[in-house]
Design a protein around this motif. Structure first.
Motif, PDB file in Angstrom:
ATOM      1  N   GLY A 177     -41.586  36.074 -45.298  1.00 62.98           N
ATOM      2  CA  GLY A 177     -41.753  34.686 -45.808  1.00 62.98           C
ATOM      3  C   GLY A 177     -40.977  34.427 -47.334  1.00 62.98           C
ATOM      4  N   HIS A 178     -41.404  33.509 -47.907  1.00 61.83           N
ATOM      5  CA  HIS A 178     -41.204  33.300 -49.261  1.00 61.83           C
ATOM      6  C   HIS A 178     -41.231  34.409 -50.273  1.00 61.83           C
ATOM      7  CE1 HIS A 178     -40.095  30.815 -52.846  1.00 61.83           C
ATOM      8  NE2 HIS A 178     -41.338  31.152 -53.474  1.00 61.83           N
ATOM      9  N   PHE A 179     -42.377  35.166 -49.925  1.00 58.21           N
ATOM     10  CA  PHE A 179     -42.576  35.950 -51.013  1.00 58.21           C
ATOM     11  C   PHE A 179     -41.236  37.248 -50.940  1.00 58.21           C
ATOM     12  CE2 PHE A 179     -44.056  40.425 -51.920  1.00 58.21           C
ATOM     13  CZ  PHE A 179     -44.431  40.107 -53.098  1.00 58.21           C
ATOM     14  N   TRP A 180     -40.915  37.621 -49.585  1.00 54.70           N
ATOM     15  CA  TRP A 180     -40.106  38.601 -49.334  1.00 54.70           C
ATOM     16  C   TRP A 180     -38.732  38.143 -49.920  1.00 54.70           C
ATOM     17  CZ3 TRP A 180     -38.602  43.225 -49.273  1.00 54.70           C
ATOM     18  CH2 TRP A 180     -37.457  43.752 -48.654  1.00 54.70           C
TER      19      TRP A 180
ATOM     20  N   GLN B 123     -36.656  40.203 -52.897  1.00 59.69           N
ATOM     21  CA  GLN B 123     -35.193  40.578 -52.882  1.00 59.69           C
ATOM     22  C   GLN B 123     -34.241  40.025 -53.953  1.00 59.69           C
ATOM     23  OE1 GLN B 123     -33.717  40.853 -48.538  1.00 59.69           O
ATOM     24  NE2 GLN B 123     -35.278  39.223 -48.243  1.00 59.69           N
ATOM     25  N   GLU B 124     -34.547  38.802 -54.189  1.00 59.67           N
ATOM     26  CA  GLU B 124     -33.737  38.328 -55.566  1.00 59.67           C
ATOM     27  C   GLU B 124     -34.233  38.863 -56.601  1.00 59.67           C
ATOM     28  OE1 GLU B 124     -34.591  34.164 -55.496  1.00 59.67           O
ATOM     29  OE2 GLU B 124     -33.433  33.517 -53.506  1.00 59.67           O
ATOM     30  N   TRP B 125     -35.254  39.044 -56.985  1.00 62.69           N
ATOM     31  CA  TRP B 125     -35.710  40.020 -58.285  1.00 62.69           C
ATOM     32  C   TRP B 125     -35.267  41.335 -58.359  1.00 62.69           C
ATOM     33  CZ3 TRP B 125     -37.184  38.057 -62.918  1.00 62.69           C
ATOM     34  CH2 TRP B 125     -37.677  36.891 -62.671  1.00 62.69           C
TER      35      TRP B 125
ATOM     36  N   ALA C 118     -47.448  31.850 -59.281  1.00 63.20           N
ATOM     37  CA  ALA C 118     -48.281  32.173 -58.096  1.00 63.20           C
ATOM     38  C   ALA C 118     -47.777  33.415 -57.428  1.00 63.20           C
ATOM     39  CB  ALA C 118     -48.178  31.108 -56.973  1.00 63.20           C
ATOM     40  N   TRP C 119     -46.095  33.364 -57.422  1.00 56.83           N
ATOM     41  CA  TRP C 119     -45.397  34.732 -56.821  1.00 56.83           C
ATOM     42  C   TRP C 119     -45.754  36.005 -57.537  1.00 56.83           C
ATOM     43  CZ3 TRP C 119     -42.119  38.263 -58.445  1.00 56.83           C
ATOM     44  CH2 TRP C 119     -41.309  39.242 -57.342  1.00 56.83           C
ATOM     45  N   ARG C 120     -45.787  35.835 -58.870  1.00 62.73           N
ATOM     46  CA  ARG C 120     -46.211  36.987 -59.763  1.00 62.73           C
ATOM     47  C   ARG C 120     -47.784  37.665 -59.346  1.00 62.73           C
ATOM     48  NH1 ARG C 120     -45.262  36.253 -66.058  1.00 62.73           N
ATOM     49  NH2 ARG C 120     -46.473  34.597 -65.640  1.00 62.73           N
ATOM     50  N   ASP C 121     -48.432  36.815 -59.144  1.00 62.67           N
ATOM     51  CA  ASP C 121     -49.798  36.986 -58.693  1.00 62.67           C
ATOM     52  C   ASP C 121     -49.767  37.855 -57.461  1.00 62.67           C
ATOM     53  OD1 ASP C 121     -52.871  37.211 -59.131  1.00 62.67           O
ATOM     54  OD2 ASP C 121     -52.822  35.830 -57.433  1.00 62.67           O
ATOM     55  N   GLN C 122     -48.893  37.341 -56.774  1.00 60.10           N
ATOM     56  CA  GLN C 122     -48.881  38.041 -55.135  1.00 60.10           C
ATOM     57  C   GLN C 122     -48.054  39.469 -55.455  1.00 60.10           C
ATOM     58  OE1 GLN C 122     -46.416  34.876 -53.262  1.00 60.10           O
ATOM     59  NE2 GLN C 122     -48.005  35.321 -51.530  1.00 60.10           N
TER      60      GLN C 122
END
Length: 171
Positions: A146-149, A153-155, A71-75
């Motif tokens: 949010g969670h996406f940000w 940052q981690e990636w 889901a994150w990769r889709d975003q």
């Protein structure tokens, strides 16, 4: 089960490292081998597959469930501007912004979007390209927040690290 990622920098070949009977480094805290996923040729560029490396810099580790990562990769693909496409999954039609990359599209984040969600290595050359993509899109990602940000940052930190003669290991 889920996806674990470890980012390393400043890897140094260690051909004299002691190996166990299965061919893995005995001193696994300070040495690592890297798997080249054959489904994603070229991602490991700058690292010799299966060679033993001394770990000079360990930068970060990330963990995610497979579904959350997808889901994150889709975003991420949406952020990069890839259009929604359709694909078949479990006999049903699904939609994702990742479809273009899965089909071979080149562009921002493409090497990560079209990569395994469970095993393989992204070497320093591709990590440097991805680090540049993360730097370029950081302002837009921060606006999403949010969670996406947080994950962004981690990636970004992982690929910044690996761009310095290292690798991002998916395991």
């Amino acid at each position: 089960m889920g996806l674990d990622i470890t980012a390393y920098s400043k890897l140094v070949l260690a051909p004299d490292a002691e190996l166990d009977e299965d061919g893995y480094p005995v001193d696994y805290d300070n040495h690592e081998t890297f798997y080249e996923n054959p489904d994603f040729p070229g991602r490991i560029e700058g690292i010799t597959p299966k060679a033993v490396y001394k770990i000079e810099g360990h930068c970060s580790g990330l963990s995610s469930g497979y579904g959350s990562y997808s889901a994150w990769r889709d975003q991420l693909a949406k952020l990069a501007g890839y259009p929604v496409g359709q694909y078949e999954q479990y006999g049903r039609i699904a939609e994702s912004h990742c479809v273009a990359c899965w089909g071979g599209a080149k562009g921002p984040f493409a090497e990560q979007i079209n990569f395994s969600d469970c095993d393989g290595t992204i070497g320093p050359v591709v990590s440097a390209k991805l680090a540049n993509d993360y730097a370029e899109f950081a302002g837009r990602a921060e606006q999403i927040g949010g969670h996406f940000w947080e994950k962004y940052q981690e990636w970004k930190a992982a690929f910044d690290c690996a761009a310095d003669g290292g690798a991002v290991l998916f395991h």
